[in-house]
Design an enzyme around this catalytic site. Structure first.
Site, PDB file in Angstrom:
ATOM      1  CG  ASP A  67      -1.759   1.193   1.412  1.00  0.00           C
ATOM      2  OD1 ASP A  67      -1.556   2.171   0.667  1.00  0.00           O
ATOM      3  OD2 ASP A  67      -2.641   1.156   2.286  1.00  0.00           O
TER       4      ASP A  67
ATOM      5  CE1 TYR B  91      -3.497  -0.733  11.433  1.00  0.00           C
ATOM      6  CE2 TYR B  91      -2.965   1.547  10.910  1.00  0.00           C
ATOM      7  CZ  TYR B  91      -3.635   0.379  10.616  1.00  0.00           C
ATOM      8  OH  TYR B  91      -4.421   0.317   9.512  1.00  0.00           O
TER       9      TYR B  91
ATOM     10  CE  LYS C  29      -6.551  -3.777   7.637  1.00  0.00           C
ATOM     11  NZ  LYS C  29      -6.386  -2.449   7.062  1.00  0.00           N
TER      12      LYS C  29
HETATM   13  P1  13P Z   1      -5.859   8.821  10.324  1.00  0.00           P
HETATM   14  O1  13P Z   1      -5.804   8.829  11.821  1.00  0.00           O
HETATM   15  O2  13P Z   1      -4.563   9.156   9.681  1.00  0.00           O
HETATM   16  O3  13P Z   1      -7.042   9.545   9.780  1.00  0.00           O
HETATM   17  O4  13P Z   1      -6.019   7.293   9.865  1.00  0.00           O
HETATM   18  C1  13P Z   1      -7.106   6.587  10.257  1.00  0.00           C
HETATM   19  C2  13P Z   1      -7.173   5.425   9.351  1.00  0.00           C
HETATM   20  O5  13P Z   1      -7.711   5.521   8.278  1.00  0.00           O
HETATM   21  C3  13P Z   1      -6.526   4.198   9.807  1.00  0.00           C
HETATM   22  O6  13P Z   1      -6.996   3.136   9.161  1.00  0.00           O
HETATM   23  P1  13P Z   2      -5.191  -0.338   4.720  1.00  0.00           P
HETATM   24  O1  13P Z   2      -4.389  -1.277   5.583  1.00  0.00           O
HETATM   25  O2  13P Z   2      -5.829  -1.029   3.581  1.00  0.00           O
HETATM   26  O3  13P Z   2      -4.415   0.857   4.346  1.00  0.00           O
HETATM   27  O4  13P Z   2      -6.428   0.132   5.598  1.00  0.00           O
HETATM   28  C1  13P Z   2      -6.230   0.923   6.676  1.00  0.00           C
HETATM   29  C2  13P Z   2      -7.467   0.971   7.476  1.00  0.00           C
HETATM   30  O5  13P Z   2      -7.490   0.469   8.561  1.00  0.00           O
HETATM   31  C3  13P Z   2      -8.635   1.638   6.928  1.00  0.00           C
HETATM   32  O6  13P Z   2      -9.630   1.812   7.895  1.00  0.00           O
HETATM   33 MG    MG Z   3      -4.076   2.235   3.121  1.00  0.00          MG
HETATM   34 MG    MG Z   4      -4.972  -1.998   1.999  1.00  0.00          MG
END
Ligand code: 13P
Ligand code: 13P
Ligand code: MG
Ligand code: MG
Length: 368
Positions: A13, A230, A233
């Site tokens: 990603d 974190y 993912k």
């Molecule tokens: P932000 O705290 O950067 O908005 O990220 C939240 C998020 O999308 C994690 O999945």
């Molecule tokens: P990705 O791992 O696909 O970037 O997603 C992050 C996430 O937790 C969105 O809520």
């Molecule tokens: Mg992402």
């Molecule tokens: Mg993803």
């Protein structure tokens, strides 16, 4: 080894449009440019670039073997080049999965997910690349068990002499970095004891017990374990060889007619159903999900990737998608409560430590 081709699927990603929902076409274009040059130079036999959700997927064939520094270096350079585009466009989480600036010969442990296998191409070689978004390593445990060990799923285990001896499962403990092998069908109860806990134990490879050949390999990278916190993912990938001594294509797809519950929805912190979709529908938006899985089928021809066939673009999977939506509604109604939200120890992206700290002086001992 001579005569072997290697199929490498490496993904990362490197920025989402918008948020974490999908990919910008400019990233795909950049990746295709870099890989085209590598093919023209002879490093790759062939490649296919695609995306599932916000994950850029590089599907590559070559003769360099697994864990090859040139191939991994190529993938890394491709992700870096596409990250530059993502940064220019200010895409969300640009470079999210590239955890280091110093490439040292292998992308493992550096953020990207990797599934690779080397084998002698059969007279006809159907392969399926499964790619998921908004979930993590271990999501393949249930479908792999069904494909390779469950006769209610895979008719060939009963009626084909080529499958009748069963399959060997290589299981990784992703926390303690150990592996163990189990033979199905004799050891399925032991096998299930472990792979029924997919947050810790993941099926890495499956082998035919008839021929010893590799049948499947998955990515088992856990980003939070690599980075210590974190960072997005580990949206995983899986390669499965099909037909003849392996499950038929339809037997490999059949487990996904049941949208089983996986972890990784919203902020990596919620359980949700895994919805099988076409590439066009691999754009998770509702509560950043629900989690998606795509299956691209190829026939290999001297290492050339003939295809892809978008295998979940079939109305026969409509019911699984509908069920996934019903399950998604049901789980969503739990809001911030478990078991929609992951248990505390599993929360990858949580303010729990901060909250704990903030209220720590307000806890009073119980007098009992
Ligand atoms: P932000 O705290 O950067 O908005 O990220 C939240 C998020 O999308 C994690 O999945
Ligand atoms: P990705 O791992 O696909 O970037 O997603 C992050 C996430 O937790 C969105 O809520
Ligand atoms: Mg992402
Ligand atoms: Mg993803």
């Amino acid at each position: 080894m001579t005569g072997e081709i290697t199929l490498s699927v490496i993904k990362a990603d490197i920025g989402g449009l918008v948020g974490h929902s999908q990919i910008h076409p400019a990233l795909l274009e950049k990746a295709r440019d870099v890989l085209t040059a590598a093919r023209d130079e002879g490093l790759l036999i062939d490649f296919h670039v695609t995306a599932v959700g916000d994950d850029l997927q590089l599907i590559m064939t070559h003769t360099q073997g697994e864990d090859n520094a040139d191939i991994h270096g190529l993938a890394w350079r491709t992700f870096e080049a596409a990250t530059q585009v993502a940064q220019e466009l200010k895409l969300y989480g640009a470079g999210q999965d590239l955890l280091s600036d110093a490439f040292s010969g292998n992308v493992k442990g550096m953020g990207p997910g990797v599934a690779e296998m080397a084998f002698v191409e059969r007279a006809s070689e159907p392969v399926i690349i499964f790619m998921a978004d908004k979930t993590s390593a271990g999501a393949w445990n249930l479908p792999l068990y069904r494909m390779f060990a469950d006769p209610f799923n895979t008719a060939g285990l009963v009626i084909s002499p080529k499958l009748h001896q069963g399959f060997r499962f290589e299981v990784h403990d992703v926390i303690e970095h150990k592996r163990i092998y189990f033979d199905a069908p004799e050891e399925i109860y032991d096998l299930l004891m472990f792979i029924g806990a997919p947050e810790r134990f993941a099926v890495k490879r499956v082998f035919s017990r008839t021929t010893g050949e590799i049948a499947a390999v998955s990515s088992t990278e856990k980003l939070s374990l690599i980075a210590g916190h974190y960072v997005g993912k580990d949206d995983p990938v899986l390669i499965v060889r099909a037909q003849s001594q392996f499950p038929a294509v339809g037997e490999a797809l059949e487990p996904f007619a049941f949208p089983h519950i996986v972890e990784g929805w919203m902020r990596g912190s919620h359980f949700g159903p895994l919805m099988p979709v076409s590439v066009a529908d691999a754009r998770p938006t509702r509560f950043d999900g629900p989690p998606r899985v795509v299956a691209l089928g190829f026939q290999l021809a001297g290492g050339k990737l003939i295809g892809p066939a978008d295998l979940f673009a079939d109305p026969a999977f409509d019911e699984a998608r509908r069920q996934a939506n019903i399950v998604a509604d049901y789980l969503r109604r739990h809001g911030p409560f478990e078991p929609h939200r992951l248990p505390l120890e599993e929360m990858e992206y949580t303010t729990m430590p901060d909250v704990m700290k903030r209220v720590q002086d307000r806890w009073e001992p119980l007098e009992e």
